[in-house]
Design a protein around this motif. Structure first.
Motif, PDB file in Angstrom:
ATOM      1  N   THR A 178      39.106  88.968  26.165  1.00  0.00           N
ATOM      2  CA  THR A 178      40.174  88.554  27.081  1.00  0.00           C
ATOM      3  C   THR A 178      41.500  89.240  26.792  1.00  0.00           C
ATOM      4  O   THR A 178      42.461  89.028  27.501  1.00  0.00           O
ATOM      5  CB  THR A 178      40.381  87.032  27.008  1.00  0.00           C
ATOM      6  N   LYS A 217      28.566  83.100  24.159  1.00  0.00           N
ATOM      7  CA  LYS A 217      28.883  83.826  25.386  1.00  0.00           C
ATOM      8  C   LYS A 217      28.452  85.277  25.291  1.00  0.00           C
ATOM      9  O   LYS A 217      28.193  85.799  24.202  1.00  0.00           O
ATOM     10  CB  LYS A 217      30.391  83.768  25.659  1.00  0.00           C
ATOM     11  N   ASN A 277      36.237  79.597  29.695  1.00  0.00           N
ATOM     12  CA  ASN A 277      36.068  80.305  30.945  1.00  0.00           C
ATOM     13  C   ASN A 277      37.061  79.862  32.005  1.00  0.00           C
ATOM     14  O   ASN A 277      37.338  80.598  32.939  1.00  0.00           O
ATOM     15  CB  ASN A 277      34.640  80.136  31.452  1.00  0.00           C
ATOM     16  N   PHE A 314      41.658  82.200  34.577  1.00  0.00           N
ATOM     17  CA  PHE A 314      40.663  82.778  35.477  1.00  0.00           C
ATOM     18  C   PHE A 314      41.323  83.568  36.603  1.00  0.00           C
ATOM     19  O   PHE A 314      40.743  84.502  37.144  1.00  0.00           O
ATOM     20  CB  PHE A 314      39.792  81.652  36.040  1.00  0.00           C
ATOM     21  N   ARG A 366      36.627  91.574  30.993  1.00  0.00           N
ATOM     22  CA  ARG A 366      35.330  90.911  31.026  1.00  0.00           C
ATOM     23  C   ARG A 366      34.244  91.973  31.108  1.00  0.00           C
ATOM     24  O   ARG A 366      34.510  93.130  31.426  1.00  0.00           O
ATOM     25  CB  ARG A 366      35.248  89.972  32.240  1.00  0.00           C
ATOM     26  N   LYS A 376      37.452  92.737  40.179  1.00  0.00           N
ATOM     27  CA  LYS A 376      37.609  91.564  39.331  1.00  0.00           C
ATOM     28  C   LYS A 376      37.661  90.312  40.203  1.00  0.00           C
ATOM     29  O   LYS A 376      38.292  90.301  41.260  1.00  0.00           O
ATOM     30  CB  LYS A 376      38.905  91.636  38.509  1.00  0.00           C
ATOM     31  N   GLN A 396      28.313  80.327  37.915  1.00  0.00           N
ATOM     32  CA  GLN A 396      28.458  81.690  37.379  1.00  0.00           C
ATOM     33  C   GLN A 396      28.654  82.666  38.524  1.00  0.00           C
ATOM     34  O   GLN A 396      27.900  82.669  39.495  1.00  0.00           O
ATOM     35  CB  GLN A 396      27.232  82.098  36.568  1.00  0.00           C
ATOM     36  N   ASP A 399      31.464  92.858  37.578  1.00  0.00           N
ATOM     37  CA  ASP A 399      32.172  91.764  36.921  1.00  0.00           C
ATOM     38  C   ASP A 399      31.217  90.588  36.784  1.00  0.00           C
ATOM     39  O   ASP A 399      30.306  90.415  37.607  1.00  0.00           O
ATOM     40  CB  ASP A 399      33.414  91.350  37.718  1.00  0.00           C
ATOM     41  N   ILE A 441      31.267  86.384  35.226  1.00  0.00           N
ATOM     42  CA  ILE A 441      31.878  85.248  34.543  1.00  0.00           C
ATOM     43  C   ILE A 441      30.816  84.171  34.409  1.00  0.00           C
ATOM     44  O   ILE A 441      30.322  83.639  35.407  1.00  0.00           O
ATOM     45  CB  ILE A 441      33.092  84.693  35.314  1.00  0.00           C
ATOM     46  N   GLU A 442      30.460  83.843  33.178  1.00  0.00           N
ATOM     47  CA  GLU A 442      29.346  82.923  32.927  1.00  0.00           C
ATOM     48  C   GLU A 442      29.600  81.530  33.489  1.00  0.00           C
ATOM     49  O   GLU A 442      28.723  80.921  34.072  1.00  0.00           O
ATOM     50  CB  GLU A 442      29.075  82.821  31.425  1.00  0.00           C
ATOM     51  N   ALA A 480      32.517  80.107  35.603  1.00  0.00           N
ATOM     52  CA  ALA A 480      33.810  80.251  36.271  1.00  0.00           C
ATOM     53  C   ALA A 480      34.478  78.904  36.473  1.00  0.00           C
ATOM     54  O   ALA A 480      35.665  78.743  36.219  1.00  0.00           O
ATOM     55  CB  ALA A 480      33.632  80.969  37.603  1.00  0.00           C
TER      56      ALA A 480
END
Length: 425
Positions: free
Chosen positions: A52, A81, A267, A271, A277, A284, A376, A387, A389-390, A392
């Motif tokens: 991050t 993660k 997460n 955001f 990521r 993104k 996700q 992109d 995000i596991e 979000a």
């Protein structure tokens, strides 16, 4: 009991942006410190493994200060993660690469299934690769031949054993690779998340075999997975990793709860910003919003009601054949259902080359029963992952009148579908 694996203060450092250990000046500086009996100067520098943030150093610690022990017959689940350092740790334990600092002590042979096709020579046939892997584990040709029929039967690849492995699908490679690793009787079996490539039937067989290997034969298993149900059913101890360090080691249920709670908190932070990521950086995800059929923002979703999912995206370059995926998972990490524009849209999405856009996914009747779920977000293109995000957001589903019968559906198992029962006789 003497541990079969002992990890002491392990660290693994990589140099960003370049292949190799560094420049000639760095090598000379290392040598100069070594001849004077001093510590490697580059062990003292480098950023932590934090996706991050943008680091100011050209070095990064993929792993730092890892300490744990595994006893014979234990099944250790390793969770965390993407980018937490799980696969790097398994490569160190499998001796694919060495640690920058620290010490790993293991007793007995190790068989690893780290990536699809790992350990296979693509030009050799399936049968030849079985004998090659067995020889690498120190087995004789006679010992391998005695196990061959069991390996072939478990993998289900009998028809293709005389075919070069390069012709195999990814699922076939995983089947054969796992069968080889499990049946050639290593003292330690190391399995990364490659089982996710196989079908549900094979995953069930593989988990059953790992339980048999551990409980019946007293061998040790190290298992990495994002599927918390598999971790819960298989493992008797859990190691949770975050940003290259261990943050929990102990009871399975406590470890899973620790991971899920910290995962949701991490997460949801920032955001709406373009934090670093996994992905190619072509776009993104900026934010996600839930709206009802009246286009009003909502915080809770009702089973059976229409749901609009609005995803704000920033695009930095032309995306070739974008595929957006929204996965809904329960709090154990089991995927309950997903949405994918590649299957639902007649035409591909025509995204601009640059700028901010909002993408809307419409679910006419939300199918999940009441409970809490993680969402996700992923975007793929011809170039790979753009992109991902596991977790979000976490959503709360209220048990609405899904079937329009006037009764609330309270089931916590399975996806709800429209159906009708008829009396035939």
């Amino acid at each position: 009991m003497k541990p079969i694996i002992k990890v002491e203060n392990i660290g693994k450092q990589y140099r960003l942006g370049n292949v190799g250990t560094g420049t000639l000046s760095h090598d000379i500086n290392r040598w100069w410190h070594k001849v004077r009996g001093k510590e490697d100067p580059y062990l003292k520098i480098g950023e932590t493994n934090d996706r991050t943030k943008t680091g100011g150093s050209e070095y990064v610690w993929a792993l730092s200060n890892i300490n744990f022990e595994v006893n014979p017959g234990e099944i250790l689940g390793i969770i965390g993660k993407n980018g937490a350092g799980k696969s790097t740790l398994l490569k160190l334990l499998s001796r694919v690469t060495g640690p920058t600092k620290g010490k790993i002590t293991s007793h007995g042979s190790i068989a690893s299934l780290l990536e699809v096709g790992t350990g296979f020579h693509p030009e050799l046939t399936g049968k030849e690769n079985v004998f090659l892997n067995g020889a690498l584990l120190g087995m004789t040709k006679k010992e391998i031949a005695a196990k061959l029929d069991e390996i072939v039967d478990f993998a289900g690849c009998n028809k293709y054993m005389d075919t070069p492995v390069k012709r195999y699908s990814s699922g076939m490679r995983v089947r054969l690779g796992f069968a080889v690793a499990a049946f050639l009787e290593p003292d330690i079996l190391v399995v990364d998340e490659v089982l996710a490539v196989g079908d549900a039937e094979f995953q069930k067989k593989a988990i059953g075999k790992m339980q048999e290997v551990s409980q019946g034969e007293g061998r040790t298993v190290l298992f990495v997975s994002h599927n918390m149900a598999s971790i819960q059913n298989l493992c008797n101890k859990v190691l949770v990793m975050d940003r290259g360090t261990t943050v929990f080691l102990g009871d399975v249920d406590d470890g899973i709860n620790y991971y899920l709670n910290s995962n949701r908190e991490l997460n949801h932070m920032n955001f709406d910003k373009n934090e670093k990521r996994p992905g190619n950086g072509g776009l993104k995800f900026l934010s996600i919003g839930l709206k009802n059929e009246s286009n009003k923002q909502i915080n809770e979703v009702f089973s059976g009601n229409l749901l609009n999912i609005d995803i704000e995206i920033e695009i930095f370059k032309k995306i070739d054949s974008p595929r957006f995926r929204i996965q809904f998972m329960d709090l154990k990490g089991v995927i309950r259902f997903l949405c994918n524009n590649n299957f639902s849209n007649k035409e591909s999405l025509d995204l601009p080359e640059k700028g901010k856009v909002t993408l809307r996914c419409v679910i006419p009747a939300f199918p999940l029963p009441k409970g809490s779920y993680l969402v996700q977000l992923s975007c793929f293109s011809r170039n790979g992952t753009e992109d991902d995000i596991e977790a979000a957001i976490e959503i709360t589903v209220v048990g609405g009148d899904f079937f329009k019968t006037g009764r609330e559906q309270n089931s916590s198992e399975g996806v709800l579908v429209k159906n009708n029962f008829k009396l035939l006789s």
